[in-house]
Design an enzyme around this catalytic site. Structure first.
Site, PDB file in Angstrom:
ATOM      1  N   ALA A   1     -23.287 -12.302   3.537  1.00 56.75           N
ATOM      2  CA  ALA A   1     -23.134 -11.109   3.870  1.00 56.75           C
ATOM      3  C   ALA A   1     -22.938  -9.951   2.804  1.00 56.75           C
ATOM      4  O   ALA A   1     -23.334  -8.688   3.021  1.00 56.75           O
ATOM      5  CB  ALA A   1     -21.986 -11.098   4.757  1.00 56.75           C
TER       6      ALA A   1
ATOM      7  N   VAL B   1     -38.058  -4.013  17.372  1.00 57.26           N
ATOM      8  CA  VAL B   1     -39.172  -3.698  16.390  1.00 57.26           C
ATOM      9  C   VAL B   1     -40.336  -4.531  16.433  1.00 57.26           C
ATOM     10  O   VAL B   1     -40.003  -5.816  16.422  1.00 57.26           O
ATOM     11  CB  VAL B   1     -38.391  -3.122  15.182  1.00 57.26           C
ATOM     12  CG1 VAL B   1     -39.699  -2.976  14.135  1.00 57.26           C
ATOM     13  CG2 VAL B   1     -37.474  -2.092  15.186  1.00 57.26           C
TER      14      VAL B   1
ATOM     15  N   GLY C   1     -27.243  -5.686  11.542  1.00 54.92           N
ATOM     16  CA  GLY C   1     -26.067  -6.712  10.871  1.00 54.92           C
ATOM     17  C   GLY C   1     -25.564  -5.999   9.945  1.00 54.92           C
ATOM     18  O   GLY C   1     -25.252  -4.870   9.718  1.00 54.92           O
ATOM     19  N   PHE C   2     -25.138  -6.884   8.843  1.00 52.15           N
ATOM     20  CA  PHE C   2     -24.193  -6.520   7.665  1.00 52.15           C
ATOM     21  C   PHE C   2     -25.042  -5.163   6.921  1.00 52.15           C
ATOM     22  O   PHE C   2     -24.399  -4.384   6.591  1.00 52.15           O
ATOM     23  CB  PHE C   2     -24.064  -7.594   6.771  1.00 52.15           C
ATOM     24  CG  PHE C   2     -22.521  -8.454   7.423  1.00 52.15           C
ATOM     25  CD1 PHE C   2     -21.473  -8.047   7.280  1.00 52.15           C
ATOM     26  CD2 PHE C   2     -23.004  -9.488   7.987  1.00 52.15           C
ATOM     27  CE1 PHE C   2     -20.379  -8.505   7.852  1.00 52.15           C
ATOM     28  CE2 PHE C   2     -22.016 -10.359   8.531  1.00 52.15           C
ATOM     29  CZ  PHE C   2     -20.694  -9.835   8.390  1.00 52.15           C
ATOM     30  N   GLY C   3     -26.107  -5.644   6.732  1.00 50.47           N
ATOM     31  CA  GLY C   3     -27.015  -4.683   5.664  1.00 50.47           C
ATOM     32  C   GLY C   3     -27.138  -3.291   6.493  1.00 50.47           C
ATOM     33  O   GLY C   3     -26.998  -2.157   5.945  1.00 50.47           O
TER      34      GLY C   3
ATOM     35  N   ASP D   1     -30.668 -10.870   4.514  1.00 50.70           N
ATOM     36  CA  ASP D   1     -31.011 -12.270   4.538  1.00 50.70           C
ATOM     37  C   ASP D   1     -32.756 -12.392   4.374  1.00 50.70           C
ATOM     38  O   ASP D   1     -33.323 -13.176   4.212  1.00 50.70           O
ATOM     39  CB  ASP D   1     -30.598 -12.699   5.721  1.00 50.70           C
ATOM     40  CG  ASP D   1     -29.257 -13.380   5.726  1.00 50.70           C
ATOM     41  OD1 ASP D   1     -28.677 -13.185   4.529  1.00 50.70           O
ATOM     42  OD2 ASP D   1     -28.911 -14.051   6.448  1.00 50.70           O
TER      43      ASP D   1
ATOM     44  N   GLY E   1     -31.793  -2.906  12.329  1.00 47.16           N
ATOM     45  CA  GLY E   1     -31.028  -4.132  12.377  1.00 47.16           C
ATOM     46  C   GLY E   1     -29.485  -3.508  12.112  1.00 47.16           C
ATOM     47  O   GLY E   1     -29.405  -2.868  11.299  1.00 47.16           O
TER      48      GLY E   1
ATOM     49  N   GLU F   1     -17.720 -25.815   8.214  1.00 45.61           N
ATOM     50  CA  GLU F   1     -16.618 -25.098   8.996  1.00 45.61           C
ATOM     51  C   GLU F   1     -16.692 -25.720  10.542  1.00 45.61           C
ATOM     52  O   GLU F   1     -15.631 -25.856  11.052  1.00 45.61           O
ATOM     53  CB  GLU F   1     -16.802 -23.715   8.951  1.00 45.61           C
ATOM     54  CG  GLU F   1     -16.664 -23.004   7.502  1.00 45.61           C
ATOM     55  CD  GLU F   1     -16.719 -21.566   7.489  1.00 45.61           C
ATOM     56  OE1 GLU F   1     -17.506 -21.037   8.010  1.00 45.61           O
ATOM     57  OE2 GLU F   1     -15.905 -20.960   6.882  1.00 45.61           O
TER      58      GLU F   1
HETATM   59  C1  LIG Z   1     -23.113 -19.355  11.342  1.00 46.12           C
HETATM   60  C2  LIG Z   1     -23.278 -18.616  10.219  1.00 46.12           C
HETATM   61  C3  LIG Z   1     -22.107 -18.399   9.145  1.00 46.12           C
HETATM   62  C4  LIG Z   1     -22.238 -17.468   7.898  1.00 46.12           C
HETATM   63  N1  LIG Z   1     -21.082 -17.639   7.355  1.00 46.12           N
HETATM   64  C5  LIG Z   1     -21.258 -16.786   6.121  1.00 46.12           C
HETATM   65  C6  LIG Z   1     -19.963 -16.715   5.398  1.00 46.12           C
HETATM   66  O1  LIG Z   1     -19.017 -17.096   5.617  1.00 46.12           O
HETATM   67  N2  LIG Z   1     -20.067 -15.530   4.397  1.00 46.12           N
HETATM   68  C7  LIG Z   1     -21.190 -15.021   4.136  1.00 46.12           C
HETATM   69  O2  LIG Z   1     -21.249 -14.157   3.132  1.00 46.12           O
HETATM   70  N3  LIG Z   1     -22.326 -15.158   4.817  1.00 46.12           N
HETATM   71  C8  LIG Z   1     -22.254 -16.174   5.929  1.00 46.12           C
HETATM   72  N4  LIG Z   1     -23.387 -15.857   6.874  1.00 46.12           N
HETATM   73  C9  LIG Z   1     -24.394 -15.228   6.385  1.00 46.12           C
HETATM   74  C10 LIG Z   1     -24.373 -13.707   6.609  1.00 46.12           C
HETATM   75  O3  LIG Z   1     -24.021 -13.797   8.105  1.00 46.12           O
HETATM   76  C11 LIG Z   1     -25.743 -13.137   6.377  1.00 46.12           C
HETATM   77  O4  LIG Z   1     -26.139 -13.223   5.194  1.00 46.12           O
HETATM   78  C12 LIG Z   1     -25.679 -11.696   7.082  1.00 46.12           C
HETATM   79  O5  LIG Z   1     -25.570 -11.592   8.273  1.00 46.12           O
HETATM   80  C13 LIG Z   1     -27.055 -10.897   6.642  1.00 46.12           C
HETATM   81  O6  LIG Z   1     -27.139  -9.699   6.882  1.00 46.12           O
HETATM   82  P1  LIG Z   1     -28.529  -9.002   7.466  1.00 46.12           P
HETATM   83  O7  LIG Z   1     -28.215  -7.529   7.696  1.00 46.12           O
HETATM   84  O8  LIG Z   1     -29.526  -9.400   6.557  1.00 46.12           O
HETATM   85  O9  LIG Z   1     -28.561  -9.930   8.885  1.00 46.12           O
HETATM   86  P2  LIG Z   1     -27.957  -9.829   9.986  1.00 46.12           P
HETATM   87  O10 LIG Z   1     -26.723  -9.782  10.078  1.00 46.12           O
HETATM   88  O11 LIG Z   1     -28.543 -11.323  10.557  1.00 46.12           O
HETATM   89  O12 LIG Z   1     -28.573  -8.759  11.204  1.00 46.12           O
HETATM   90  C14 LIG Z   1     -29.900  -8.624  11.405  1.00 46.12           C
HETATM   91  C15 LIG Z   1     -29.912  -7.789  12.640  1.00 46.12           C
HETATM   92  O13 LIG Z   1     -31.374  -7.340  13.058  1.00 46.12           O
HETATM   93  C16 LIG Z   1     -31.511  -7.340  14.448  1.00 46.12           C
HETATM   94  N5  LIG Z   1     -32.871  -7.779  14.566  1.00 46.12           N
HETATM   95  C17 LIG Z   1     -33.554  -8.665  14.075  1.00 46.12           C
HETATM   96  N6  LIG Z   1     -34.918  -8.623  14.516  1.00 46.12           N
HETATM   97  C18 LIG Z   1     -34.892  -7.471  14.925  1.00 46.12           C
HETATM   98  C19 LIG Z   1     -36.216  -6.882  15.560  1.00 46.12           C
HETATM   99  N7  LIG Z   1     -37.272  -7.249  15.541  1.00 46.12           N
HETATM  100  N8  LIG Z   1     -35.939  -5.607  16.256  1.00 46.12           N
HETATM  101  C20 LIG Z   1     -34.634  -5.058  16.358  1.00 46.12           C
HETATM  102  N9  LIG Z   1     -33.535  -5.685  15.687  1.00 46.12           N
HETATM  103  C21 LIG Z   1     -33.819  -6.848  15.053  1.00 46.12           C
HETATM  104  C22 LIG Z   1     -30.692  -8.524  14.933  1.00 46.12           C
HETATM  105  O14 LIG Z   1     -30.337  -8.595  16.162  1.00 46.12           O
HETATM  106  C23 LIG Z   1     -29.119  -8.314  14.051  1.00 46.12           C
HETATM  107  O15 LIG Z   1     -28.346  -7.565  14.593  1.00 46.12           O
HETATM  108  C24 LIG Z   1     -23.305 -16.716   7.757  1.00 46.12           C
HETATM  109  C25 LIG Z   1     -24.439 -16.885   8.602  1.00 46.12           C
HETATM  110  C26 LIG Z   1     -24.320 -17.752   9.774  1.00 46.12           C
HETATM  111  C27 LIG Z   1     -25.621 -17.717  10.740  1.00 46.12           C
END
Ligand SMILES: Cc1cc2nc3c(=O)[nH]c(=O)nc-3n(C[C@H](O)[C@H](O)[C@H](O)COP(=O)(O)OP(=O)(O)OC[C@H]3O[C@@H](n4cnc5c(N)ncnc54)[C@H](O)[C@@H]3O)c2cc1C
Length: 770
Positions: free
Chosen positions: A661, A417, A351-353, A650, A349, A513
Site C-alpha cells: 500500500a 474501465v 484503492g490506495f494509489g 500494484d 481505481g 495473518e
Molecule cells: C489480503 C491483503 C493483505 C494486504 N496486506 C498489506 C499490508 O499489510 N501492508 C501493505 O502495505 N500492503 C498490503 N497489501 C497490499 C496492498 O493492499 C496493495 O498494495 C494496495 O492495495 C495497492 O493499491 P492500488 O491502488 O495499486 O490497488 P488497489 O488498492 O487494489 O485498488 C485498485 C482499485 O481499482 C479498481 N479497479 C480494478 N479494475 C478496475 C476496472 N477495470 N475498472 C474500474 N475500477 C477498477 C478496484 O475496484 C480497486 O478499487 C495487502 C493486500 C491484500 C490483498
C-alpha cells in the site's frame, strides 16, 4: 472538589496552549516569512489557515480566567497583583494582534497594510512571551499569597519566567509549523518543504531550550525542578519522545500523525508541569484546597463548565472540521478559474494509489473524476480481520462518495474501465447497466491494482479461493463457519477432522495473518460454542515453497514469526509446492515426496497478477509487462510517449518496488504533485523516489513483527506499532473508533462481534457431508 476544578483549569489552559499556541506561532512565521515578495506565499497560506478560526481560540483563555477568578479568588488576586505588568502587556498584545490581523486585510494604503501587518506579527511573538513568562513566574514560586506578601512590579523578571516565555514562543512556532505543513502540501511543494523545515528547526530549538532550561530551573526553582524530575518525569519524557518523533518523521518527509504527536508533546509538558507543582496552585505558599472558594461556588462552576462544554465544544469542533475541509473560504483554491477551462484528471481505481492521488488534488484548480467498479475504497491489509469475524465490512470499506463528499473538485463514477484511447485521450468504460461511456481527460492516473495468481493453474481457484476483495473475505468467513458446523454434524471422526482442517497456501504477510487469526478464532472466540466438537482441534496448516514464513522480513523476524505461529498451534510446512486442491483435500509436493491432507477449507494467499488494464495500457503505449503482468513505467510513473498518463500501484513494476500500500500511496501523491506543478506551469521534478517505511504483520494476539528502517521489532511492541500504523491509515474517524473498539473486544476479551451477532453464514446451505 478543588482538585476537579483544578483539572478543569488545567484543561482550559492546555486547550489554549494548543489552539492559541498554533495561532500565535502562525504570527511568528508571518513575522519571519521574509520581504514582501518573498514572504507572500507563506503569508497567504497563514491567512488562509488562520482567518476562519483565530478568534475562536481565545475562548479557552476566557474559560481559564473565569475558572480562576471564580474558583480560586485568592490565587487570582495574588497573580493579578504580582503579574499585572506582563498580564497587561499580554492583553495589549491580544488586542493589537486582532486589530492588526483584521485591518491589514481591509486597509488599502500600503503603509497602513505594512503597519498593521507588523503589529499583528510582532504581537504574535510578544503575547505568548508574556503569557509564558507569567506561567514561569507562578511555577517558580514568584507569586506569593497572603495579605502580607511583598508585591513587586518586577517579581516576574527572572531566569525561569524568561525561559518559559521563550519556550512558549518556540513551542507555539513548532506547533504552528506542524499544522501549516498540512495546508502547505495541498498548495505547493516549495511551501510544503519550507514549513516542514521550519517545523524541524523550531522543534529542535524547543528541545534544546527545554534541555538547557532544566539546568536553569534546577538553580532558580528547585521545587519545580524536583517535581519535574520525579512525579512529572513520565510526562516530560513522553513530551520529548513525541517532539523527537515529529522531527524524525518530518525529516523523512512523513507528515501523517505528526499533528497528533505535536499536540501530545505540548499536552504532556503541561501535564508534567501540573503534576510537578501539585498540590500547590501557587508554589509553595497556596495549595489548591486553601485557594478554593466556597464549595457551592465550585459546584456551580463545574455545572456551568459542563453546560459550556456541551454548547461550545461541538461548535468549535464543527468550526475546525469545516476549516480543515476548506468549507469556510468559498472557492479560495480555485479563484479566477472558469470551470469549463479547467484541467480534467481521470483517476481509475479508488484503492490506495487512486484515492491518495485524488485527495492530493483536492485544492488544485483541476476537475477530478474517480472511476471504480466498486462503490468503496477497500483497506486490504485488514481483510483477514473481516474474514475471521473481528471487523465488519463497513469498517474497512467506506464508500468512496462518503470519503470524497467534501472535495468539491472530485466526482465519483461507478463504472468498469474497459479500455483506453491514449491518442484521443479517452477512457472507455461500462456503466453498471451495461451501457458504454467515454471519459475524456487531460491527465490520466491508472491504479487498478492486482488480482490473485495461481501461477498458470487457474483450476485451483475453484476450491482454493484467494482473498482480494470484500466478497472474498465474507465468503471465507462463511466457509470457515460452515466447516465448523459440518464438523459438528459429522459422525465420522476422520471426516470430522477434514472439516476441521484449514490449509493456507502462501506464508507471506497475508497467509501468516490469516493462519494466526483462524487459530485464535477457534481457541478463544468459539471455545465453548459447540457441543460435539472442540474448536481447539481446528488444524491450521501453512504451506509455502520457501524455507521460512515472512521471508521478506529477514531471518530474525522470520524466526520470531515461526516461533509465534508454532506457539499458537499453526503447523508450518515449508519447502512444499501445492499441486492439487479438490474441495476435500490438498496435495503438495515436498522434500519427502507427495503428500495429501484432508482439508475442506483451503485459502490461496500465494501470488498476485496485475489488473488486465496494465496490458491494455502497455499495448496502447508500447510499454512492456513483466511475468506478473505489471506494466513497466518510466521513472516518473508515466508511460512512454505519454507523459500525461500515470500508471501506479500494484499494477506496475518500477525499480522492483514491492506491491504494498505504501508504494501505491506515495506514487499517487507523486502523480498528483506532478499534475499540480504542470498545471501551475512549474518545472516538474520527474523521478519518483520511494521512501521505504518498512513492513509489518501480526502473528496472533498482541504479537506482530515489524521491520522498520533496519529496526526489527517483535512481540507486544511490534503489535502496538502495527496497531498504531493501521489505525492511522484507516479512512475515517468513525472507522478508526469502531476498529479500536472491536480490537479491544477481541484481543482483551474473547468475543468477535461479527460472529456473535451475525448468523449470516447459515443462510447459504452447506453441501451435504459425504
Ligand atoms: C489480503 C491483503 C493483505 C494486504 N496486506 C498489506 C499490508 O499489510 N501492508 C501493505 O502495505 N500492503 C498490503 N497489501 C497490499 C496492498 O493492499 C496493495 O498494495 C494496495 O492495495 C495497492 O493499491 P492500488 O491502488 O495499486 O490497488 P488497489 O488498492 O487494489 O485498488 C485498485 C482499485 O481499482 C479498481 N479497479 C480494478 N479494475 C478496475 C476496472 N477495470 N475498472 C474500474 N475500477 C477498477 C478496484 O475496484 C480497486 O478499487 C495487502 C493486500 C491484500 C490483498
Amino acid at each position: 472538589m478543588s482538585t476537579v476544578v483544578a483539572l478543569i483549569l488545567w484543561f482550559t489552559v492546555t486547550c489554549y496552549a494548543v489552539f492559541g499556541g498554533a495561532d500565535y506561532g502562525a504570527g511568528f512565521w508571518d513575522l519571519t516569512a521574509g520581504g514582501r515578495r518573498r514572504g507572500a506565499p507563506a503569508r497567504a497560506l497563514i491567512d488562509h489557515a488562520m482567518a476562519p478560526v483565530w478568534e475562536a481560540n481565545n475562548v479557552w483563555l476566557i474559560f481559564a480566567l473565569v475558572v480562576l477568578w471564580t474558583a480560586f479568588p485568592r490565587a487570582f488576586g495574588a497573580i493579578m497583583s504580582t503579574l499585572y505588568l506582563p498580564m497587561a502587556l499580554a492583553a495589549a498584545g491580544i488586542v493589537l494582534r486582532g486589530c492588526g490581523f483584521v485591518f491589514r486585510e481591509s486597509t488599502r494604503a500600503l503603509t497602513g497594510r505594512r503597519l498593521f501587518g507588523a503589529a499583528f506579527a510582532l504581537s504574535s511573538v510578544v503575547t505568548p512571551f508574556f503569557l509564558g513568562a507569567s506561567f514561569g513566574a507562578i511555577a517558580s514560586g514568584r507569586v506569593l499569597a497572603g495579605d502580607s506578601a511583598p508585591y513587586s512590579t518586577w517579581a516576574w523578571w527572572g531566569p525561569t519566567p524568561i525561559l518559559v516565555g521563550v519556550l512558549a514562543v518556540s513551542s507555539a512556532a513548532f506547533l504552528s509549523a506542524v499544522f501549516l505543513v498540512f495546508d502547505a502540501r495541498r498548495v505547493d511543494d516549495t511551501l510544503d518543504r519550507a514549513f516542514r523545515w521550519r517545523a524541524v528547526g523550531s522543534g529542535l530549538a524547543t528541545g534544546l531550550l527545554a534541555i538547557v532550561g532544566l539546568f536553569v530551573i534546577r538553580g532558580d526553582a528547585p521545587f519545580l525542578f524536583h517535581g519535574l524530575v520525579h512525579d512529572g518525569l513520565p510526562f516530560v519524557l513522553l513530551s520529548g519522545a513525541c517532539g523527537g518523533a515529529v522531527v524524525v518523521l518530518l525529516t523523512q518527509g512523513i507528515v501523517r500523525g505528526t499533528r497528533a504527536l505535536a499536540v501530545v508533546a505540548v499536552v504532556s509538558v503541561l501535564a508534567g508541569w501540573g503534576v510537578a507543582q501539585y498540590p500547590y496552585l501557587l508554589p509553595t505558599s497556596l495549595t489548591l484546597e486553601a485557594a478554593a472558594g466556597a464549595t457551592r461556588s465550585l459546584g456551580w462552576l463545574v455545572a456551568v463548565f459542563l453546560i459550556a462544554c456541551v454548547t461550545a465544544v461541538p461548535a468549535l469542533a464543527l468550526l475546525f472540521v469545516l476549516d480543515q475541509r476548506s468549507r469556510l473560504q468559498r472557492g479560495a483554491a480555485v479563484e479566477g478559474e472558469k470551470p469549463e477551462s479547467r484541467h480534467r484528471v481521470v483517476v481509475v481505481g479508488g484503492g490506495f494509489g487512486g484515492l491518495f492521488a485524488t485527495r492530493a488534488l483536492g485544492w488544485s484548480p483541476v476537475d477530478v473524476t474517480l472511476v471504480d467498479r466498486e462503490p468503496h475504497h477497500l483497506f486490504q491489509p485488514l481483510l483477514y480481520q473481516v474474514a475471521t469475524g473481528i471487523l465488519s465490512e463497513g469498517e474497512i470499506a467506506p464508500s468512496l462518495r462518503h470519503i470524497l463528499r467534501f472535495q468539491e473538485n472530485a466526482a465519483v463514477l461507478l463504472a468498469e474501465v474497459t479500455g483506453f484511447d491514449l491518442e484521443r485521450r479517452e477512457v472507455q468504460a461500462r456503466r453498471p447497466d451495461g451501457a458504454a461511456m467515454v471519459l475524456p481527460y487531460d491527465s490520466l492516473i491508472v491504479s487498478a491494482g492486482a488480482g490473485m495468481s495461481y501461477f498458470g493453474h487457474d483450476e485451483l481457484a475453484e476450491h482454493a479461493p484467494g482473498m482480494k476483495t470484500l466478497d472474498d473475505a465474507l465468503r471465507l468467513r462463511r466457509r470457515l463457519l460452515q466447516a465448523l458446523e459440518m464438523a459438528e454434524l459429522s459422525e465420522d471422526p476422520h471426516k470430522q477432522q477434514g472439516w476441521l482442517t484449514v490449509a493456507i497456501v502462501g506464508a507471506g504477510a497475508t497467509g501468516v495473518e490469516i493462519a494466526g487469526q483462524v487459530r485464535a478464532l477457534a481457541l478463544r472466540a468459539l471455545g465453548t460454542s459447540f457441543r460435539r466438537i472442540d474448536p481447539a482441534h481446528v488444524r491450521v496448516l501453512l504451506l509455502d515453497a520457501g524455507h521460512e514464513p515472512l521471508s521478506a522480513f529477514g531471518d530474525r523476524l522470520s524466526e520470531i514469526a515461526a516461533r509465534e505461529l508454532g506457539t499458537m498451534g499453526v503447523e508450518l510446512r515449508m519447502g512444499v509446492k501445492v499441486t492439487a486442491v479438490d474441495g476435500e483435500s490438498v496435495t503438495f509436493e515436498g522434500p519427502g515426496g507427495p503428500e495429501r491432507i484432508e482439508a475442506r477449507t483451503v485459502i490461496w494467499a500465494a501470488g498476485v497478477e496485475a489488473s488486465p488494464l496494465a496490458r491494455l495500457l502497455a499495448e496502447a503505449s508500447g510499454a512492456v509487462c513483466d511475468r506478473a503482468g505489471r506494466i513497466e513505467t518510466r521513472p516518473d510513473c508515466t508511460l512512454p510517449k505519454h507523459p500525461e498518463v500515470f500508471a501506479i500501484g500494484d499494477m506496475t513494476s518500477l525499480d522492483r518496488l514491492p506491491g504494498v500500500a505504501e508504494v501505491a500511496m506515495q506514487e499517487g501523491l507523486h502523480a498528483a504533485r506532478t499534475i499540480r506543478q504542470r498545471v501551475a506551469g512549474k518545472p516538474t521534478n520527474t523521478r519518483f523516489r520511494y521512501r521505504d517505511l518498512g513492513s509489518m504483520a501480526t502473528v496472533g494476539r498482541f504479537r506482530a513483527v515489524v521491520s522498520l528502517k533496519g529496526l526489527r521489532v517483535g512481540g507486544l511492541l511490534g503489535w502496538l506499532t502495527w496497531a498504531l500504523v493501521h489505525l492511522t491509515f484507516l479512512t475515517g474517524f468513525a472507522n478508526r473508533f469502531a476498529t479500536m473498539f472491536h480490537w479491544a473486544r477481541t484481543f482483551l476479551g474473547r468475543s468477535r462481534s461479527q460472529i456473535a451477532f451475525s448468523a449470516r453464514f447459515t443462510k447459504t446451505r452447506p453441501s451435504a457431508p459425504r
